[in-house]
Design an enzyme around this catalytic site. Structure first.
Site, PDB file in Angstrom:
ATOM      1  N   GLU A   1       0.854  -1.251  -0.104  1.00 44.99           N
ATOM      2  CA  GLU A   1      -0.078   0.059  -0.022  1.00 44.99           C
ATOM      3  C   GLU A   1       0.937   1.310  -0.044  1.00 44.99           C
ATOM      4  OE1 GLU A   1      -0.480  -2.616   1.742  1.00 44.99           O
ATOM      5  OE2 GLU A   1      -2.688  -2.979   1.999  1.00 44.99           O
TER       6      GLU A   1
ATOM      7  N   SER B   1      -6.726  -3.273   1.318  1.00 43.32           N
ATOM      8  CA  SER B   1      -6.694  -2.740   0.160  1.00 43.32           C
ATOM      9  C   SER B   1      -7.093  -3.788  -1.154  1.00 43.32           C
ATOM     10  CB  SER B   1      -5.313  -1.987  -0.602  1.00 43.32           C
ATOM     11  OG  SER B   1      -5.187  -0.654   0.309  1.00 43.32           O
TER      12      SER B   1
ATOM     13  N   TYR C   1      -8.594   3.035  -5.953  1.00 48.37           N
ATOM     14  CA  TYR C   1      -7.517   4.120  -5.936  1.00 48.37           C
ATOM     15  C   TYR C   1      -7.284   4.580  -7.332  1.00 48.37           C
ATOM     16  CZ  TYR C   1      -6.847   2.499  -1.441  1.00 48.37           C
ATOM     17  OH  TYR C   1      -6.900   1.962  -0.111  1.00 48.37           O
TER      18      TYR C   1
ATOM     19  N   ARG D   1     -14.092   3.005   8.885  1.00 48.03           N
ATOM     20  CA  ARG D   1     -15.192   2.756   7.696  1.00 48.03           C
ATOM     21  C   ARG D   1     -15.249   1.252   7.810  1.00 48.03           C
ATOM     22  NH1 ARG D   1     -12.271   2.972   3.233  1.00 48.03           N
ATOM     23  NH2 ARG D   1     -12.729   0.841   2.817  1.00 48.03           N
TER      24      ARG D   1
ATOM     25  N   ASP E   1     -17.458  -1.925   5.714  1.00 50.02           N
ATOM     26  CA  ASP E   1     -17.703  -2.240   4.465  1.00 50.02           C
ATOM     27  C   ASP E   1     -18.928  -3.142   4.581  1.00 50.02           C
ATOM     28  OD1 ASP E   1     -15.991  -0.378   3.482  1.00 50.02           O
ATOM     29  OD2 ASP E   1     -14.405  -1.956   3.319  1.00 50.02           O
TER      30      ASP E   1
ATOM     31  N   GLU F   1     -16.107  -6.086   6.984  1.00 51.47           N
ATOM     32  CA  GLU F   1     -14.753  -5.781   7.665  1.00 51.47           C
ATOM     33  C   GLU F   1     -15.021  -4.267   8.047  1.00 51.47           C
ATOM     34  OE1 GLU F   1     -11.715  -6.866   5.054  1.00 51.47           O
ATOM     35  OE2 GLU F   1     -11.805  -4.863   4.113  1.00 51.47           O
TER      36      GLU F   1
ATOM     37  N   ASN G   1     -12.219  -0.983   8.387  1.00 52.80           N
ATOM     38  CA  ASN G   1     -11.053  -0.309   8.039  1.00 52.80           C
ATOM     39  C   ASN G   1     -10.803   0.839   9.179  1.00 52.80           C
ATOM     40  OD1 ASN G   1      -8.617   1.001   6.950  1.00 52.80           O
ATOM     41  ND2 ASN G   1      -9.510   0.560   4.724  1.00 52.80           N
TER      42      ASN G   1
ATOM     43  N   GLY H   1      -8.474   5.393   3.500  1.00 49.04           N
ATOM     44  CA  GLY H   1      -7.810   6.099   2.515  1.00 49.04           C
ATOM     45  C   GLY H   1      -8.236   7.546   2.665  1.00 49.04           C
TER      46      GLY H   1
END
Length: 308
Positions: free
Chosen positions: A16, A142, A211, A250, A252, A269, A271, A275
């Protein structure tokens, strides 16, 4: 009163790294615009000595992936007694381990999907569960190393037999959930909204969809029923709290929306180091709530602490 000296931690040596450098640059630029003294730190294995010499007031953690979001850098910052952003050692470590995180979330009543832990060498010829299913490295971010096995696939993915397999041999296998990819950010135990993510030209929300500009389309607020929208916000906060997250996280989700009303909502999951690039989701959700990027990163600096 003079503004704080902030060391923005970015880069690192994992997959990453490019995303972290982008996140770090944008955060550093915004913090300088907000009046903070900023030092950009491209993290290597000498980071402890670098920080000890710098003696910043706060470390802004813009690292992604192993070392940056699994409790390692957090432990170093605790040892150095430097207040830092995002979650602490335990929450970071828990959330990064997909299997442990599911155990905690499941115990808290958050809907998760069936999953097992497998060794790639033992499943190269026989499916570990009935397709469709997903194989994921347990401690990667990611979407690195994610393999989706479709319903009609006769054998497990050939990639599992690669001699140059770049991930650990132990993987998580979970049932694949059809439907929409939804995500919800949480700031200080408050949801920031729900985005419907539509990958453009990608089978799922992989690294490029995340990204690369134009890799995905974000619909905010997500066009789902108010009940489902509110449920996702509630579950995101619940997951944030169950794992012990701090600052910004965050969560998901997958939502299998069926006409007969028998749809399924699953939390995939959490995070703890979302990002912070121009195409990232958290800044977009914060802006939707009226919070500029500069205000968001400034809040994160003022929220920083040890013993998180």
């Amino acid at each position: 009163m003079a503004k704080k000296h902030v060391a923005v931690l970015m880069g690192g040596w994992v997959n990453e790294r490019p995303v972290s450098l982008s996140s770090g640059k944008d955060c550093a630029d915004a913090l300088e615009e907000a009046g903070y003294k900023v030092t950009r730190v491209d993290v290597d294995r000498n980071v402890s000595a670098v920080l000890k010499k710098l003696q910043p007031d706060v470390a802004f953690n813009a690292l992604h992936g192993p070392f940056g979001e699994d409790g390692c850098i957090q432990g170093i910052l605790e040892f150095l007694n430097i207040p830092y952003t995002h979650s602490g050692v335990m929450a970071s470590s828990l959330a990064m381990n997909k299997v442990k995180a599911k155990a905690v979330m499941g115990a808290a009543g958050i809907p998760i999907t069936e999953h097992i832990v497998v060794n790639r060498h033992k499943i190269q010829r026989e499916h570990p569960m009935e397709p469709p299913y997903v194989l994921k490295p347990i401690n990667e971010g990611s979407s690195f190393g994610v393999l989706i096995v479709k319903q009609d696939q006769e054998f497990p993915p050939q990639e599992l037999s690669r001699t140059d397999w770049p991930y650990p041999d132990v993987l998580m296998c979970e049932r694949f959930i059809e439907g929409r990819e939804l995500t919800c950010a949480v700031r200080d135990d408050t949801p920031l909204g729900v985005i419907d993510i539509i990958p453009m030209g990608h089978g799922f929300y992989d690294y490029d969809a995340k990204y690369v500009e134009g890799g995905s389309k974000h619909i905010l607020p997500a066009k789902i029923s108010p009940i489902v929208y509110q449920t996702i916000e509630t579950l995101a906060v619940k997951a944030h709290q169950a794992l012990g997250c701090r600052g910004v996280s965050r969560a998901d989700f997958r939502f299998d929306e069926r006409e007969d009303g028998s749809g399924e909502l699953i939390c995939l999951e959490v995070n703890t180091q979302p990002g912070m690039t121009p195409t990232s989701l958290v800044p977009e959700m914060a802006a939707h709530k009226g919070m500029s990027f500069k205000d968001l990163v400034s809040w994160m600096v003022e929220d920083a602490s040890c013993c998180r």
